[in-house]
Motif scaffolding. Structure first.
Motif, mmCIF file in Angstrom:
data_model
loop_
_atom_site.group_PDB
_atom_site.id
_atom_site.type_symbol
_atom_site.label_atom_id
_atom_site.label_comp_id
_atom_site.label_asym_id
_atom_site.label_seq_id
_atom_site.Cartn_x
_atom_site.Cartn_y
_atom_site.Cartn_z
ATOM 1 N N TYR A 163 0.813 -1.217 0.000
ATOM 2 C CA TYR A 163 0.000 0.000 0.000
ATOM 3 C C TYR A 163 0.848 1.269 0.000
ATOM 4 O O TYR A 163 0.384 2.313 -0.421
ATOM 5 C CB TYR A 163 -0.966 0.029 1.191
ATOM 6 C CG TYR A 163 -2.295 -0.624 0.888
ATOM 7 C CD1 TYR A 163 -3.074 -0.202 -0.194
ATOM 8 C CD2 TYR A 163 -2.775 -1.662 1.669
ATOM 9 C CE1 TYR A 163 -4.290 -0.799 -0.476
ATOM 10 C CE2 TYR A 163 -3.994 -2.264 1.397
ATOM 11 C CZ TYR A 163 -4.744 -1.829 0.314
ATOM 12 O OH TYR A 163 -5.936 -2.426 0.027
ATOM 13 N N THR A 164 2.094 1.182 0.440
ATOM 14 C CA THR A 164 2.949 2.375 0.471
ATOM 15 C C THR A 164 3.477 2.758 -0.903
ATOM 16 O O THR A 164 4.010 3.854 -1.065
ATOM 17 C CB THR A 164 4.144 2.181 1.437
ATOM 18 O OG1 THR A 164 5.027 1.180 0.917
ATOM 19 C CG2 THR A 164 3.677 1.828 2.830
ATOM 20 N N PRO A 218 -0.238 2.964 -6.907
ATOM 21 C CA PRO A 218 -1.033 4.156 -7.245
ATOM 22 C C PRO A 218 -2.389 4.148 -6.532
ATOM 23 O O PRO A 218 -2.911 3.087 -6.185
ATOM 24 C CB PRO A 218 -1.220 4.040 -8.760
ATOM 25 C CG PRO A 218 -0.165 3.099 -9.225
ATOM 26 C CD PRO A 218 0.097 2.162 -8.085
ATOM 27 N N GLU A 219 -2.949 5.325 -6.351
ATOM 28 C CA GLU A 219 -4.241 5.466 -5.663
ATOM 29 C C GLU A 219 -5.372 4.698 -6.341
ATOM 30 O O GLU A 219 -6.317 4.286 -5.688
ATOM 31 C CB GLU A 219 -4.632 6.951 -5.574
ATOM 32 C CG GLU A 219 -3.840 7.720 -4.546
ATOM 33 C CD GLU A 219 -4.174 7.309 -3.116
ATOM 34 O OE1 GLU A 219 -5.361 7.096 -2.806
ATOM 35 O OE2 GLU A 219 -3.224 7.191 -2.324
ATOM 36 N N ASP A 220 -5.275 4.502 -7.649
ATOM 37 C CA ASP A 220 -6.368 3.836 -8.362
ATOM 38 C C ASP A 220 -6.165 2.320 -8.481
ATOM 39 O O ASP A 220 -6.858 1.658 -9.238
ATOM 40 C CB ASP A 220 -6.588 4.476 -9.732
ATOM 41 C CG ASP A 220 -5.381 4.397 -10.649
ATOM 42 O OD1 ASP A 220 -4.246 4.164 -10.158
ATOM 43 O OD2 ASP A 220 -5.563 4.580 -11.865
ATOM 44 N N TRP A 221 -5.218 1.770 -7.730
ATOM 45 C CA TRP A 221 -5.029 0.327 -7.650
ATOM 46 C C TRP A 221 -5.498 -0.146 -6.284
ATOM 47 O O TRP A 221 -5.531 0.616 -5.328
ATOM 48 C CB TRP A 221 -3.557 -0.047 -7.802
ATOM 49 C CG TRP A 221 -2.982 0.104 -9.176
ATOM 50 C CD1 TRP A 221 -3.534 0.738 -10.246
ATOM 51 C CD2 TRP A 221 -1.705 -0.367 -9.608
ATOM 52 N NE1 TRP A 221 -2.685 0.688 -11.312
ATOM 53 C CE2 TRP A 221 -1.548 0.010 -10.952
ATOM 54 C CE3 TRP A 221 -0.681 -1.065 -8.984
ATOM 55 C CZ2 TRP A 221 -0.416 -0.295 -11.688
ATOM 56 C CZ3 TRP A 221 0.445 -1.373 -9.717
ATOM 57 C CH2 TRP A 221 0.578 -0.996 -11.062
ATOM 58 N N ARG A 230 -8.344 -0.720 -9.731
ATOM 59 C CA ARG A 230 -9.730 -0.841 -9.258
ATOM 60 C C ARG A 230 -10.727 -0.882 -10.408
ATOM 61 O O ARG A 230 -11.779 -1.509 -10.293
ATOM 62 C CB ARG A 230 -10.070 0.330 -8.338
ATOM 63 C CG ARG A 230 -9.511 0.181 -6.964
ATOM 64 C CD ARG A 230 -10.114 1.203 -5.991
ATOM 65 N NE ARG A 230 -9.299 1.231 -4.799
ATOM 66 C CZ ARG A 230 -8.340 2.121 -4.574
ATOM 67 N NH1 ARG A 230 -8.106 3.078 -5.431
ATOM 68 N NH2 ARG A 230 -7.625 2.054 -3.471
#
Length: 196
Positions: free
Chosen positions: A63-64, A67-70, A96
Motif C-alpha cells: 500500500y505504500t 497508485p491510488e487507483d489500484w 480498481r
C-alpha cells in the motif's frame, strides 16, 4: 526455476462456462477457498494464522507504493480460461477499474502482481500449476512466499512471462530482503515473516 507444463483443453469435455458454473455453485466450508485448477474444482481449508500474517505484512508494505487507483485484494478470483483455471491468490494487485464488471473474478491478465503463500496442502499448485497460468495470462510479476520449500523457506520474485514460464528475478532464503521491481520498486523485509 521453471516448471514443465502441459497445455490443457477443457477437462472431461466441459467447457469454461460449465466449469465456472460448477465453481460458482460449490459451497465450501466457511473461510475455505474454492478454485479451478487444471479443470478440477478444488476446495482448500482456510489459511493458517501465520499464512494470514504474512499476507497482511506484504499487503501493508504494498500500500505504500501502489497508485491510488489500484487495490490489493485477498479474496479476488483471477481467471485463466486457457488453462482451465480460476484461482484465488493470497493477494492480487490490480487497478480498481477492472473490478467494475459484475461477478467475483477478473481476467488474470488484469493483475499487476499476484502473491501466493504456500500451505502444506497447496504448495505444489503454488509452485507449478498457478505460476504457469499466471505467466500464460501475462501477469507481469508473481511473488511466491514458500515456507514449505524442500531446501527451507524461500521468497521468490518471478517476472518477464514468456508462454507459461516466468524468469526468476530474485530468490532469497526467508529472512533476507527481496526487491520487487518496477512499477513497485519496493524492498520487502522478510525477517518478520512467521514461517513454519
Amino acid at each position: 526455476m521453471s516448471a514443465l507444463t502441459v497445455d490443457h483443453g477443457p477437462a472431461d469435455g466441459r467447457d469454461w462456462d460449465d466449469l465456472v458454473r460448477i465453481w460458482d455453485r460449490t459451497d465450501g466450508p466457511e473461510g475455505s477457498r474454492v478454485e479451478i485448477i487444471e479443470g478440477i474444482v478444488t476446495v482448500s481449508p482456510p489459511p493458517a494464522n501465520n499464512h494470514n500474517s504474512i499476507a497482511d505484512l506484504v499487503q501493508r508494505r504494498l500500500y505504500t507504493v501502489i497508485p491510488e487507483d489500484w487495490g490489493i485484494y485477498q479474496t479476488l478470483g483471477v481467471a485463466v480460461p486457457s488453462r482451465s483455471g480460476l484461482y484465488i491468490p493470497d493477494l492480487v494487485v490490480a487497478p480498481r477499474a477492472v473490478l467494475s464488471e459484475p461477478g467475483n473474478y477478473i481476467p488474470a491478465a488484469a493483475a499487476e502482481l499476484i502473491v501466493e503463500i504456500t500451505s502444506p496442502s497447496n504448495a505444489g499448485h503454488d509452485r507449478i500449476s498457478k505460476p504457469a497460468g499466471y505467466a500464460q495470462a501475462g501477469v507481469p510479476l508473481y511473488l511466491l512466499v514458500d515456507g514449505h520449500a524442500p531446501a527451507g523457506p524461500t521468497v521468490t520474485v518471478y517476472g518477464e512471462p514468456t508462454g507459461d514460464v516466468y524468469r526468476v528475478h530474485t530468490a532469497v532464503k526467508a529472512g533476507e530482503d527481496v526487491r520487487l521491481p518496477a512499477p513497485f520498486e519496493l524492498t520487502l523485509e522478510t525477517a518478520d515473516f512467521p514461517l513454519d
